[in-house]
Design an enzyme around this catalytic site. Structure first.
Site, PDB file in Angstrom:
ATOM      1  N   HIS A  57      -2.174   2.552  -6.069  1.00 54.57           N
ATOM      2  CA  HIS A  57      -2.661   1.279  -5.536  1.00 54.57           C
ATOM      3  C   HIS A  57      -2.822   0.236  -6.639  1.00 54.57           C
ATOM      4  CE1 HIS A  57      -4.172  -0.728  -1.928  1.00 54.57           C
ATOM      5  NE2 HIS A  57      -5.100  -1.298  -2.670  1.00 54.57           N
TER       6      HIS A  57
ATOM      7  N   LYS B  27      -1.706  -1.951   7.511  1.00 49.15           N
ATOM      8  CA  LYS B  27      -3.128  -1.760   7.781  1.00 49.15           C
ATOM      9  C   LYS B  27      -3.585  -2.739   8.853  1.00 49.15           C
ATOM     10  CE  LYS B  27      -7.582  -1.334   5.441  1.00 49.15           C
ATOM     11  NZ  LYS B  27      -8.296  -1.413   4.143  1.00 49.15           N
TER      12      LYS B  27
ATOM     13  N   HIS C 262      -3.995  -9.488   4.263  1.00 46.19           N
ATOM     14  CA  HIS C 262      -5.455  -9.491   4.366  1.00 46.19           C
ATOM     15  C   HIS C 262      -5.902 -10.276   5.602  1.00 46.19           C
ATOM     16  CE1 HIS C 262      -5.991  -8.825  -0.251  1.00 46.19           C
ATOM     17  NE2 HIS C 262      -5.812  -7.695   0.400  1.00 46.19           N
TER      18      HIS C 262
ATOM     19  N   ARG D 147       0.864  -1.173   0.000  1.00 43.88           N
ATOM     20  CA  ARG D 147       0.000   0.000   0.000  1.00 43.88           C
ATOM     21  C   ARG D 147       0.906   1.230   0.000  1.00 43.88           C
ATOM     22  NH1 ARG D 147      -1.967  -3.629   3.932  1.00 43.88           N
ATOM     23  NH2 ARG D 147      -4.061  -4.434   3.482  1.00 43.88           N
TER      24      ARG D 147
ATOM     25  N   ARG E 281      -0.273  -2.473  -6.537  1.00 42.59           N
ATOM     26  CA  ARG E 281      -0.544  -3.552  -5.580  1.00 42.59           C
ATOM     27  C   ARG E 281      -1.526  -4.555  -6.184  1.00 42.59           C
ATOM     28  NH1 ARG E 281      -1.012  -5.044   0.027  1.00 42.59           N
ATOM     29  NH2 ARG E 281      -3.148  -5.503   0.674  1.00 42.59           N
TER      30      ARG E 281
ATOM     31  N   TYR F  63      -8.863 -11.460  -6.527  1.00 43.27           N
ATOM     32  CA  TYR F  63      -7.812 -11.467  -7.547  1.00 43.27           C
ATOM     33  C   TYR F  63      -7.891 -12.702  -8.433  1.00 43.27           C
ATOM     34  CZ  TYR F  63      -6.006  -7.518  -4.972  1.00 43.27           C
ATOM     35  OH  TYR F  63      -5.891  -6.292  -4.379  1.00 43.27           O
TER      36      TYR F  63
END
Length: 304
Positions: free
Chosen positions: A242, A176, A268, A151, A245, A277
């Site tokens: 982004h 994150k 995640h 990120r 990524r 994805y």
């Protein structure tokens, strides 16, 4: 009362309101910090409360729930904000009333989010963007973003000590969700970063510090580097930095990386987030082929 006295009273009243609003903001920011909210979340939540106060020209602690609902309708119907932006505003207001004022809202529903798939850059487009950077620093930053699937807040926050050359890994500290993780550091990226280090000698501890201060590069500067390179490369797909990524994740899926590994690399919480994805990985879909192609059909019927 003389006019001078009237002005003095108005000034005193305004000053009191300003102090009160400042105190409310300080209390909210303290609550955000205590609960481990990221700087970007803090900024977004504080902006949500500021927007509410400016809309009504009134202190937010004096507003009713009916006024809050009317404000959310205003964001949706008059300002036409995206559902994701409205959700952030609602979460910011919920936080303010629940944790700052200790006045939980009985009902301030979150609008439903839209489920969209990311726009993915092809390998050729990524290569063109990386080759179109104007400076060695911009090239190193964008290479690191794509090479590690980072990120933008994570790449500007990298320290020199986060490069683990012995294990070919990049350490992402407090990404994150306030989580540490490791992601990929390939030999090509390591070579590029060593060259960047030799030329720039960035101010420790940051890998990408600002030019005049020993603080991390601002996120907006990294975004500008990406947009400038994308424009020079002639890539017209939408999205900011982004997108690198997204490309990292999609290209790994296309290369056969399993979801559990990809989930760890991306940081995640849920594999459901990682699953999207798979939906945009071209080679996986193409390899399956259409089920129609596998049917045993008779010869074409004669034309009527």
């Amino acid at each position: 009362m003389t006019s001078s006295n009237t002005v003095l009273v108005v000034m005193q009243t305004t000053t009191c309101k300003e102090v009160s609003m400042g105190e409310l903001r300080d209390r909210m920011q303290q609550a955000l910090v205590v609960r481990g909210m990221s700087p970007r979340t803090q900024e977004a939540y504080l902006a949500a409360v500021k927007g509410l106060a400016q809309y009504y020209h009134q202190r937010p602690d004096t507003l009713s729930e009916e006024q809050l609902h009317a404000y959310i309708r205003h964001l949706i119907e008059q300002r036409h904000l995206a559902p994701s932006s409205v959700r952030v505003a609602v979460m910011g207001l919920r936080f303010f009333y629940t944790h700052t004022l200790q006045r939980p809202l009985a009902s301030l529903p979150l609008p439903k989010g839209t489920k969209t798939l990311p726009v993915v850059l092809s390998r050729e487009e990524v290569a063109r963007i990386l080759a179109s950077t104007a400076t060695l620093r911009a090239r190193a930053l964008l290479l690191t973003t794509y090479g590690g699937g980072l990120r933008v807040s994570e790449v500007v926050g990298l320290g020199v000590s986060d490069i683990d050359a012995q294990r070919d890994m990049l350490r992402v500290e407090q990404g994150k969700g306030r989580k540490d993780r490791y992601t990929l550091l390939g030999p090509r990226l390591l070579a590029e970063l060593r060259h960047y280090w030799q030329v720039y000698r960035p101010t420790r501890p940051w890998l990408f510090p600002q030019r005049t201060k020993a603080v991390p590069l601002h996120i907006s500067t990294a975004q500008k580097m990406y947009y400038a390179a994308k424009q020079r490369a002639g890539v017209t797909k939408p999205g900011g930095i982004h997108a690198l990524r997204h490309a990292f994740a999609t290209h790994l899926v296309e290369a056969g990386t399993d979801l559990a590994t990809l989930q760890q690399l991306l940081g995640h919480d849920s594999v459901t987030t990682t699953l999207r994805y798979v939906h945009v990985a071209h080679s996986r879909v193409s390899a399956q082929g259409s089920p129609l192609d596998g049917l045993a059909l008779d010869d074409k019927p004669a034309a009527a």
